[in-house]
Design a protein around this motif. Sequence first.
Motif, PDB file in Angstrom:
ATOM      1  N   ALA A 233      42.327  20.685 -16.444  1.00 51.38           N
ATOM      2  CA  ALA A 233      41.129  20.004 -16.944  1.00 51.38           C
ATOM      3  C   ALA A 233      40.757  20.507 -18.330  1.00 51.38           C
ATOM      4  O   ALA A 233      40.298  19.734 -19.184  1.00 51.38           O
ATOM      5  CB  ALA A 233      39.970  20.228 -15.973  1.00 51.38           C
TER       6      ALA A 233
ATOM      7  N   ASP B 216      30.999  13.912 -19.493  1.00 50.92           N
ATOM      8  CA  ASP B 216      31.418  13.701 -18.106  1.00 50.92           C
ATOM      9  C   ASP B 216      32.470  14.723 -17.693  1.00 50.92           C
ATOM     10  O   ASP B 216      32.470  15.198 -16.544  1.00 50.92           O
ATOM     11  CB  ASP B 216      31.981  12.289 -17.930  1.00 50.92           C
ATOM     12  N   MET B 217      33.379  15.065 -18.608  1.00 50.40           N
ATOM     13  CA  MET B 217      34.402  16.066 -18.308  1.00 50.40           C
ATOM     14  C   MET B 217      33.768  17.410 -17.974  1.00 50.40           C
ATOM     15  O   MET B 217      34.157  18.082 -17.017  1.00 50.40           O
ATOM     16  CB  MET B 217      35.356  16.222 -19.491  1.00 50.40           C
TER      17      MET B 217
ATOM     18  N   GLU C 222      30.776  17.996 -16.804  1.00 54.15           N
ATOM     19  CA  GLU C 222      30.090  17.916 -15.507  1.00 54.15           C
ATOM     20  C   GLU C 222      31.092  17.883 -14.352  1.00 54.15           C
ATOM     21  O   GLU C 222      30.906  18.560 -13.331  1.00 54.15           O
ATOM     22  CB  GLU C 222      29.184  16.685 -15.468  1.00 54.15           C
ATOM     23  N   ASP C 223      32.155  17.119 -14.497  1.00 50.71           N
ATOM     24  CA  ASP C 223      33.162  17.024 -13.429  1.00 50.71           C
ATOM     25  C   ASP C 223      33.886  18.348 -13.216  1.00 50.71           C
ATOM     26  O   ASP C 223      34.236  18.703 -12.078  1.00 50.71           O
ATOM     27  CB  ASP C 223      34.178  15.935 -13.759  1.00 50.71           C
ATOM     28  N   ASP C 224      34.107  19.077 -14.298  1.00 55.49           N
ATOM     29  CA  ASP C 224      34.870  20.325 -14.197  1.00 55.49           C
ATOM     30  C   ASP C 224      34.104  21.430 -13.495  1.00 55.49           C
ATOM     31  O   ASP C 224      34.695  22.439 -13.088  1.00 55.49           O
ATOM     32  CB  ASP C 224      35.298  20.795 -15.599  1.00 55.49           C
ATOM     33  N   ARG C 225      32.818  21.268 -13.307  1.00 57.31           N
ATOM     34  CA  ARG C 225      32.044  22.283 -12.582  1.00 57.31           C
ATOM     35  C   ARG C 225      32.526  22.432 -11.143  1.00 57.31           C
ATOM     36  O   ARG C 225      32.343  23.481 -10.521  1.00 57.31           O
ATOM     37  CB  ARG C 225      30.553  21.928 -12.607  1.00 57.31           C
ATOM     38  N   TYR C 226      33.151  21.389 -10.626  1.00 51.63           N
ATOM     39  CA  TYR C 226      33.649  21.431  -9.254  1.00 51.63           C
ATOM     40  C   TYR C 226      35.003  22.140  -9.144  1.00 51.63           C
ATOM     41  O   TYR C 226      35.529  22.297  -8.041  1.00 51.63           O
ATOM     42  CB  TYR C 226      33.765  20.006  -8.694  1.00 51.63           C
ATOM     43  N   LEU C 227      35.556  22.556 -10.271  1.00 51.07           N
ATOM     44  CA  LEU C 227      36.897  23.148 -10.275  1.00 51.07           C
ATOM     45  C   LEU C 227      36.891  24.648 -10.579  1.00 51.07           C
ATOM     46  O   LEU C 227      37.954  25.244 -10.705  1.00 51.07           O
ATOM     47  CB  LEU C 227      37.767  22.447 -11.337  1.00 51.07           C
TER      48      LEU C 227
END
Length: 215
Positions: free
Chosen positions: A126, A108-109, A111-116
């Motif tokens: 992150a 999940d980390m 995948e979420d970090d792709r937005y950063l």
Amino acid sequence: MKEAKTAQRDAYSLILEAIDVGEFRPGDRLVESDLAERFGVSRTPIREALQRLETQQLLTRDGRSLIIASLDHNQMAELYVVRAELEGLAARLAAKHATEEETRVLRDMVEDDRYLVNNPSALARANRRFHRQLHLASHNRFLMQQLTLVHQSMALMETTSLAVEGRGETALAEHDAIVRAIEARNEGAAQAALKDHISRAFMTRLKLDASAFES
């Protein structure tokens, strides 16, 4: 006595966190009275915290003043060598010991970090969370203690390598490879992917420092 120890630990943690997130940078002078006012702590625990940080070589003396230490080229190279070995071991152990829940959190980390990727400072935070979660997934307290010391020293670098154009996307791809190996329970692949990740980060750091020298 207990309250004194708590205040000392809190003062130490507060200063260390400020260094870690870049509020204090290499070369910054730390003054007891300023820190006591900033953090709402008396000067005694601040003094004890500064002494502890100096012992850990995160602070250095400039005359009578204490300043945030910086790393020269050789120190940086030595740090990356140690980091690669320790983090590689952590990834290997995570592939063996991580629970399904811990593995899903790592996924999940990523995948979420792709937005950063366009926000280097947020991505750097992150990135620290990702590596911390991986350390926890190793389930080895002694390894985690050593990695904590290494990552404290990493905070002494002037800038994050993730600020280099394109490095954010590449680093996330490397994180993805690490997590895929952990998901597959492939200990050797996880270790190799993590060590490759650190090696590439080091090369980026060297190029960043070379560019700064040329300018």
